[in-house]
Design a protein around this motif. Structure first.
Motif, mmCIF file in Angstrom:
data_model
loop_
_atom_site.group_PDB
_atom_site.id
_atom_site.type_symbol
_atom_site.label_atom_id
_atom_site.label_comp_id
_atom_site.label_asym_id
_atom_site.label_seq_id
_atom_site.Cartn_x
_atom_site.Cartn_y
_atom_site.Cartn_z
ATOM 1 N N ILE A 20 -2.354 11.227 -46.587
ATOM 2 C CA ILE A 20 -2.254 11.186 -45.119
ATOM 3 C C ILE A 20 -2.511 12.584 -44.551
ATOM 4 O O ILE A 20 -3.224 12.747 -43.561
ATOM 5 N N GLY A 21 -1.959 13.602 -45.221
ATOM 6 C CA GLY A 21 -2.195 14.981 -44.789
ATOM 7 C C GLY A 21 -3.670 15.336 -44.822
ATOM 8 O O GLY A 21 -4.219 15.895 -43.869
ATOM 9 N N VAL A 22 -4.335 14.989 -45.941
ATOM 10 C CA VAL A 22 -5.762 15.310 -46.090
ATOM 11 C C VAL A 22 -6.596 14.510 -45.077
ATOM 12 O O VAL A 22 -7.602 14.990 -44.568
ATOM 13 N N THR A 23 -6.144 13.283 -44.761
ATOM 14 C CA THR A 23 -6.846 12.471 -43.753
ATOM 15 C C THR A 23 -6.931 13.203 -42.422
ATOM 16 O O THR A 23 -7.964 13.191 -41.755
ATOM 17 N N ILE A 24 -5.824 13.865 -42.045
ATOM 18 C CA ILE A 24 -5.805 14.552 -40.746
ATOM 19 C C ILE A 24 -6.887 15.620 -40.679
ATOM 20 O O ILE A 24 -7.638 15.704 -39.708
ATOM 21 N N THR A 25 -6.998 16.433 -41.737
ATOM 22 C CA THR A 25 -7.992 17.513 -41.679
ATOM 23 C C THR A 25 -9.402 16.995 -41.963
ATOM 24 O O THR A 25 -10.301 17.165 -41.159
ATOM 25 N N PHE A 26 -9.579 16.337 -43.102
ATOM 26 C CA PHE A 26 -10.932 15.961 -43.517
ATOM 27 C C PHE A 26 -11.521 14.867 -42.642
ATOM 28 O O PHE A 26 -12.693 14.916 -42.280
ATOM 29 N N LYS A 27 -10.713 13.862 -42.323
ATOM 30 C CA LYS A 27 -11.274 12.698 -41.642
ATOM 31 C C LYS A 27 -11.156 12.809 -40.126
ATOM 32 O O LYS A 27 -12.120 12.579 -39.407
ATOM 33 N N ILE A 28 -9.991 13.179 -39.640
ATOM 34 C CA ILE A 28 -9.801 13.183 -38.185
ATOM 35 C C ILE A 28 -10.355 14.461 -37.568
ATOM 36 O O ILE A 28 -11.123 14.418 -36.620
ATOM 37 N N LEU A 138 5.677 7.599 -38.060
ATOM 38 C CA LEU A 138 5.648 8.778 -37.190
ATOM 39 C C LEU A 138 4.204 9.184 -36.887
ATOM 40 O O LEU A 138 3.845 9.499 -35.754
ATOM 41 N N MET A 139 3.383 9.165 -37.941
ATOM 42 C CA MET A 139 1.987 9.581 -37.802
ATOM 43 C C MET A 139 1.223 8.622 -36.879
ATOM 44 O O MET A 139 0.481 9.064 -35.989
ATOM 45 N N ASP A 140 1.422 7.314 -37.081
ATOM 46 C CA ASP A 140 0.751 6.329 -36.228
ATOM 47 C C ASP A 140 1.169 6.498 -34.771
ATOM 48 O O ASP A 140 0.341 6.451 -33.867
ATOM 49 N N ALA A 141 2.480 6.702 -34.571
ATOM 50 C CA ALA A 141 2.983 6.866 -33.204
ATOM 51 C C ALA A 141 2.384 8.127 -32.586
ATOM 52 O O ALA A 141 1.963 8.135 -31.428
ATOM 53 N N PHE A 142 2.322 9.206 -33.397
ATOM 54 C CA PHE A 142 1.775 10.469 -32.883
ATOM 55 C C PHE A 142 0.315 10.315 -32.463
ATOM 56 O O PHE A 142 -0.105 10.818 -31.416
ATOM 57 N N LEU A 143 -0.458 9.595 -33.274
ATOM 58 C CA LEU A 143 -1.881 9.441 -32.967
ATOM 59 C C LEU A 143 -2.126 8.562 -31.742
ATOM 60 O O LEU A 143 -3.249 8.473 -31.251
ATOM 61 N N THR A 145 -0.309 9.096 -28.986
ATOM 62 C CA THR A 145 0.103 9.883 -27.814
ATOM 63 C C THR A 145 -1.093 10.627 -27.232
ATOM 64 O O THR A 145 -2.171 10.661 -27.828
ATOM 65 N N GLU A 146 -0.877 11.226 -26.087
ATOM 66 C CA GLU A 146 -1.943 11.993 -25.427
ATOM 67 C C GLU A 146 -2.417 13.129 -26.323
ATOM 68 O O GLU A 146 -3.615 13.342 -26.500
ATOM 69 N N VAL A 147 -1.451 13.849 -26.908
ATOM 70 C CA VAL A 147 -1.809 14.954 -27.805
ATOM 71 C C VAL A 147 -2.548 14.426 -29.032
ATOM 72 O O VAL A 147 -3.549 14.993 -29.478
ATOM 73 N N GLY A 148 -2.073 13.298 -29.564
ATOM 74 C CA GLY A 148 -2.693 12.699 -30.740
ATOM 75 C C GLY A 148 -4.144 12.338 -30.485
ATOM 76 O O GLY A 148 -5.022 12.594 -31.310
ATOM 77 N N TYR A 149 -4.405 11.735 -29.330
ATOM 78 C CA TYR A 149 -5.781 11.370 -29.006
ATOM 79 C C TYR A 149 -6.659 12.605 -28.841
ATOM 80 O O TYR A 149 -7.834 12.597 -29.186
ATOM 81 N N LEU A 150 -6.076 13.688 -28.299
ATOM 82 C CA LEU A 150 -6.862 14.919 -28.168
ATOM 83 C C LEU A 150 -7.197 15.494 -29.539
ATOM 84 O O LEU A 150 -8.250 16.099 -29.730
ATOM 85 N N LEU A 151 -6.294 15.293 -30.501
ATOM 86 C CA LEU A 151 -6.548 15.723 -31.875
ATOM 87 C C LEU A 151 -7.765 14.972 -32.422
ATOM 88 O O LEU A 151 -8.671 15.578 -33.011
ATOM 89 N N ILE A 152 -7.807 13.659 -32.188
ATOM 90 C CA ILE A 152 -8.946 12.863 -32.648
ATOM 91 C C ILE A 152 -10.219 13.322 -31.920
ATOM 92 O O ILE A 152 -11.272 13.507 -32.535
ATOM 93 N N ALA A 153 -10.099 13.527 -30.617
ATOM 94 C CA ALA A 153 -11.267 13.933 -29.828
ATOM 95 C C ALA A 153 -11.782 15.298 -30.268
ATOM 96 O O ALA A 153 -12.990 15.550 -30.239
ATOM 97 N N THR A 154 -10.878 16.199 -30.701
ATOM 98 C CA THR A 154 -11.305 17.520 -31.156
ATOM 99 C C THR A 154 -12.219 17.399 -32.371
ATOM 100 O O THR A 154 -13.239 18.081 -32.477
#
Lengths: 292, 258
Positions: A20-28, A138-143, A145-154
């Protein structure tokens, strides 16, 4: 056989936190963060340091996550503030962590059997399932949120994030810190599980993370409802399970690395394999033969 | 409205590739006007936009908007009052997010992004209404990821997202160049509707002389970082503009458009 299945499930669950950690950096974030190689043992050694310092297993595990996020901060500083390329920043962080890990307890191998662990008094697999469920939710809920979506958009389009009035670097920092925190947490869980922290336990760990993502993306790839976190967990479990199966079938444990690489190759080939193309070539052959 | 005074910009200073693109450049844009900007490749159109929106920094000169100097603001800080639509339809959207998620993000533009849920169910209907004005059927595709949309649909969505918070200045950087003639006309008309209804001051880069004459109030032609033509659009015909184009050997962009 039964213990082997259980062991591979337990290890798979531990590695799914890493995945899940690697997903955030590599994939998202689309950020090839190699610091994972250092952060995983960093989490293990942090746990060893804290537990031997008298903290409770739960506090030690949670603090491993917290301090692990600092590795993300370091990679961010190298990449964004000092303008070093992402890949190199991660490698430099991992290299630095190697020394830090050795310095932390003053030794390269530290047994933890004499200390308590969070698995004590429970079935490890139950404890792990609870932890992974908590992380996933927690991770699903975070993604969402507004901040979570901005993380994906980044990871998708930095220009858009800037045009929304936000500094896209801020979201890279958030992503890197959460990712490294989770990897350190995974390392702490592993150290308690195997009963020792060791300096080489991070070697090749990035392959496990990426392999989990690839396997997770391949299975049920037409299913759109499956979340990235679910895929990472399923990927880690299947990846670990196939490896265990191979050993159970009589291959030596020393062959494990080669088996792991072959698993990744098979899944990657399956992804690029196009049955239509083969069919076309066959039809072509028939036509050619008819001509003759 | 927008005031650019004594702007100087050099690329690769101090190297053999040094290129001074603007030298004491001055430009004033009036409030509520649509200014068409023409010129050959490399004349500084996009550089001008990049300086206005904060992607590039100038060495000398000031850029001010409504009397406020904005030189020290970062790109994302300027987004509060400057909207921009790029030539590439994917540049203004997040391809892996759905239409609903993209619109919800741009609705929060320049506000504080928090740990609250992004998707507000009560607002979905109002988003549907806005999308309906585009007339592309996007209101029925709210949960489609943007990467599955066509270039024209994506560009229309970018336009909508860039104008949602009614920016003071809108920069259109050849925003119809990547679209086919029909879609390009549709997007252009949609642009005009939005600009007129929100009364947004607009600068529009275009290689299409016909569009420039038809849709702008004022036409500026740049060459090597200098204004070589500055007229009200009523004062010049398409033909005269084309003659200038031809005399400067830019080729005739209209031939392909016809």
């Amino acid at each position: 056989m039964n213990t082997l299945i259980l062991t591979s499930i337990e290890q798979g669950l531990i590695f799914s936190v890493l995945a899940i950690g690697v997903t955030i950096t590599f994939k998202i974030l689309d950020f090839a963060d190699m610091s994972v190689e250092g952060t995983f043992p960093f989490g293990a050694f942090l746990f060893a340091k804290l537990i031997s310092g008298g903290f409770s297993p739960l506090i030690s595990t949670l603090l491993s996550f917290t301090f692990g996020t600092l590795a993300g901060l370091l990679t961010y500083t190298l990449n964004i503030k000092l303008r070093i390329k992402a890949l190199l920043s991660g490698i430099l962080t991992a290299t630095m962590l190697y020394t830090i890990n050795l310095r932390l307890n003053g030794k390269s191998n530290m047994g933890l059997f004499s200390y308590p662990s969070i698995y004590e008094g429970h079935e490890p697999v139950i404890v792990l399932i609870l932890i992974i469920l908590a992380v996933k939710m927690l991770m699903d809920a975070f993604l969402k949120t507004e901040v979570g979506y901005l993380l994906i958009a980044t990871g998708d389009n930095e220009t858009l994030v800037k045009s929304l009035g936000e500094d896209s670097n801020k979201y890279k920092l958030i992503g890197l810190m959460i990712s490294n925190g989770l990897v350190a947490l995974s390392g702490a869980l592993m150290a308690q599980y195997q009963g020792f922290a060791e300096i080489t336990m991070g070697t090749g760990i990035i392959v496990v993370g990426i392999a989990s993502i690839i396997v997770g993306d391949t299975i049920l790839r037409r299913n759109k409802l499956l979340k990235a976190t679910t895929r990472a967990i399923m990927g880690a479990l299947i990846y670990k399970f196939i490896g265990a199966l191979a050993i159970d079938l009589g291959l030596a444990p020393t062959d494990l690395k080669a088996i792991n690489a072959i698993i990744v190759i098979i899944f990657l080939t399956y992804n690029t394999f196009n049955p239509l193309k083969i069919k076309k070539a066959d039809e072509y052959k028939v036509v050619e033969e008819a001509k003759c | 409205m927008l005031n650019i005074i004594n702007l100087t910009k050099t690329f690769n200073p101090g190297t053999s590739y040094e290129l001074r693109i603007f030298n004491d450049f001055n430009l004033h844009i009036n409030k509520g006007e649509c200014t068409g900007i023409l010129g050959a490749n490399g004349c500084g159109k996009t550089t001008l936009f990049n300086i206005i929106s904060g992607v590039l920094r100038q060495e000398k000169g000031t850029v001010s908007l409504n009397g406020k100097i904005i030189d020290n603001l970062k790109e994302n800080e300027r987004a509060r009052f400057i909207g921009r639509v790029h030539q590439n339809p994917s540049a203004g959207v997040s391809p892996s997010l759905t239409i609903l998620e993209n619109i919800s993000l741009s609705d929060k533009k320049c506000q504080k992004f928090t740990l609250r849920k992004l998707i507000n169910k009560q607002k979905i209907e109002s988003y549907r209404e806005i999308l309906k004005t585009l007339d592309l059927g996007l209101e029925n595709k709210l949960n489609t990821e943007v990467k599955y949309l066509s270039g024209g649909q994506r560009q229309s969505l970018s336009l909508l997202m860039a104008t949602m918070n009614k920016p003071e200045l809108l920069l259109l950087d050849e925003h119809t160049a990547a679209l086919d003639p029909k879609t390009s006309r549709l997007v252009m008309e949609k642009t005009q509707e939005l600009i007129k209804s929100y009364n947004i001051t607009t600068m529009m880069i275009s290689h299409n002389v016909r569009d420039a004459v038809k849709y702008s109030d004022r036409i500026i032609m740049l060459d090597k970082g200098e204004i070589i033509l500055d007229v009200r659009s009523g004062q010049i015909t398409e033909k005269e503009l084309l003659n200038i184009y031809n005399s400067r050997n830019y080729g005739s962009p209209l031939q392909e458009a016809v």
